[in-house]
Write a protein that holds these residues in place. Structure first.
Motif, PDB file in Angstrom:
ATOM      1  N   ARG A 141       1.018  -1.714   0.086  1.00 20.77           N
ATOM      2  CA  ARG A 141      -0.387   0.076   0.133  1.00 20.77           C
ATOM      3  C   ARG A 141       1.023   0.999   0.096  1.00 20.77           C
ATOM      4  O   ARG A 141       1.600   1.226   0.634  1.00 20.77           O
ATOM      5  CB  ARG A 141      -0.673  -0.223   0.880  1.00 20.77           C
ATOM      6  CG  ARG A 141      -1.389  -1.788   1.055  1.00 20.77           C
ATOM      7  CD  ARG A 141      -2.256  -0.956   2.622  1.00 20.77           C
ATOM      8  NE  ARG A 141      -3.390  -0.409   2.966  1.00 20.77           N
ATOM      9  CZ  ARG A 141      -4.690  -0.529   2.713  1.00 20.77           C
ATOM     10  NH1 ARG A 141      -5.069  -0.628   1.460  1.00 20.77           N
ATOM     11  NH2 ARG A 141      -5.332   1.115   2.630  1.00 20.77           N
ATOM     12  N   ALA A 142       0.124   2.454  -0.551  1.00 14.15           N
ATOM     13  CA  ALA A 142       0.753   3.651  -0.552  1.00 14.15           C
ATOM     14  C   ALA A 142       1.601   4.150   1.030  1.00 14.15           C
ATOM     15  O   ALA A 142       2.956   4.698   0.945  1.00 14.15           O
ATOM     16  CB  ALA A 142       0.512   4.335  -1.288  1.00 14.15           C
ATOM     17  N   GLU A 143       0.925   4.029   1.587  1.00 13.00           N
ATOM     18  CA  GLU A 143       1.011   4.195   2.982  1.00 13.00           C
ATOM     19  C   GLU A 143       2.366   3.544   3.901  1.00 13.00           C
ATOM     20  O   GLU A 143       2.401   3.991   4.651  1.00 13.00           O
ATOM     21  CB  GLU A 143      -0.277   3.958   3.814  1.00 13.00           C
ATOM     22  CG  GLU A 143      -1.212   4.412   3.835  1.00 13.00           C
ATOM     23  CD  GLU A 143      -1.932   4.269   2.972  1.00 13.00           C
ATOM     24  OE1 GLU A 143      -3.413   4.625   2.863  1.00 13.00           O
ATOM     25  OE2 GLU A 143      -1.515   2.967   2.039  1.00 13.00           O
ATOM     26  N   GLY A 147       7.466   7.873   3.824  1.00 18.09           N
ATOM     27  CA  GLY A 147       9.334   7.379   4.929  1.00 18.09           C
ATOM     28  C   GLY A 147      10.474   6.951   4.320  1.00 18.09           C
ATOM     29  O   GLY A 147      11.662   6.859   4.227  1.00 18.09           O
ATOM     30  N   ALA A 148       9.553   6.055   3.268  1.00 21.94           N
ATOM     31  CA  ALA A 148      11.114   5.131   2.294  1.00 21.94           C
ATOM     32  C   ALA A 148      11.388   6.265   1.136  1.00 21.94           C
ATOM     33  O   ALA A 148      12.572   5.842   1.158  1.00 21.94           O
ATOM     34  CB  ALA A 148      10.642   4.306   2.211  1.00 21.94           C
ATOM     35  N   SER A 169      -1.292  10.218  -0.924  1.00 22.01           N
ATOM     36  CA  SER A 169       0.286  10.995  -2.112  1.00 22.01           C
ATOM     37  C   SER A 169       0.674  11.181  -1.726  1.00 22.01           C
ATOM     38  O   SER A 169       2.475  11.367  -2.024  1.00 22.01           O
ATOM     39  CB  SER A 169      -0.854  11.108  -3.127  1.00 22.01           C
ATOM     40  OG  SER A 169      -1.099  10.202  -3.829  1.00 22.01           O
ATOM     41  N   MET A 170       0.763  13.140  -1.205  1.00 16.98           N
ATOM     42  CA  MET A 170       2.200  13.720  -0.968  1.00 16.98           C
ATOM     43  C   MET A 170       3.190  13.033   0.256  1.00 16.98           C
ATOM     44  O   MET A 170       4.126  14.019   0.336  1.00 16.98           O
ATOM     45  CB  MET A 170       0.903  14.963   0.008  1.00 16.98           C
ATOM     46  CG  MET A 170      -0.663  15.203  -1.004  1.00 16.98           C
ATOM     47  SD  MET A 170       0.562  16.017  -2.482  1.00 16.98           S
ATOM     48  CE  MET A 170       0.831  17.832  -2.405  1.00 16.98           C
TER      49      MET A 170
END
Length: 229
Positions: A141-143, A147-148, A169-170
């Motif tokens: 998932r995007a979440e 931080g990666a 997204s942001m």
């Protein structure tokens, strides 16, 4: 996108018939619009036509309209993207718009993020079949990637409401980068509920743009925001 109408209006205002399926895909207008990317995009369309329904990537009613409803709809976002840099397509699914973008922007590093294993299997097969050296497929998932890493652009197509897309997204967009997404015609109604989140990232009013490709093919709505902080 509501793709129920099979005709669009030409410059004269008269309805122009839009051919379905392979007829539209083989048209001179589409070949001219895609240019050097045509062969790769056409091969991707063939893969979708051949396996998309079988593998649960598209519905049976979508098969005859792959070019207008999916391929060209995805291609409509490309003029609003940089020639190079990095991009994430979240919830990539069958690879729309990410695979189309990767073919049309070969100097752009494209990361396809998709949580479902059967879809990431498909995406890896497509990347291999098309020889796309600028694409990476990430399952998740995007979440999970907050931080990666950060990229220049995050895009998506028909994934979620604007407020949810901003949350997803942001955090993946570098400061000065953009979120450029394909949305439905009523996206303006989603702006106010997303306002607080947009301000958090230094975003004012989103740009609501028209994405069009070839005459007669239905246009789509594109939302673009630039991260300010």
């Amino acid at each position: 996108m509501d793709g129920s109408d099979k005709a669009g209006r030409g410059e004269s205002g008269a309805l122009a018939e839009v051919p379905d399926g392979e007829t539209l895909g083989a048209s001179d207008a589409v070949k001219a619009y895609l240019g050097d990317a045509y062969d790769g995009v056409a091969r991707y369309a063939e893969l979708l036509l051949d396996q998309g329904e079988l593998r649960g990537l598209i519905g049976p009613r979508e098969v005859p309209r792959i070019w207008e409803r999916h391929i060209l709809n995805s291609a409509a976002v490309v003029p609003y993207l940089p020639e190079s840099g990095s991009l994430i397509d979240i919830g990539s699914g069958a690879g729309l718009p990410g695979v189309v973008i990767a073919v049309m922007r070969p100097q752009l590093e494209v990361i396809l993020v998709e949580p479902m294993e059967r879809r990431t299997t498909w995406l890896n097969e497509v990347v291999s079949s098309l020889g796309l050296t600028n694409v990476q497929v990430n399952r998740g998932r995007a979440e999970e990637y907050h931080g990666a890493f950060e990229v220049d652009v995050v895009t998506s197509r028909a994934v979620a409401a604007l407020s949810k897309l901003v949350r997803m997204s942001m955090p993946l967009v570098r400061v000065g980068g953009e979120m450029v997404i394909l949305k439905g015609r009523n996206v303006a109604q989603e702006v106010e509920p997303a306002r607080k989140l947009l301000r958090k990232y230094g975003v004012g009013d989103p740009e609501i743009l028209e994405g069009s490709t070839v005459e007669g093919a239905e246009s789509t709505t594109i939302v673009r925001v630039r991260r300010g902080k």
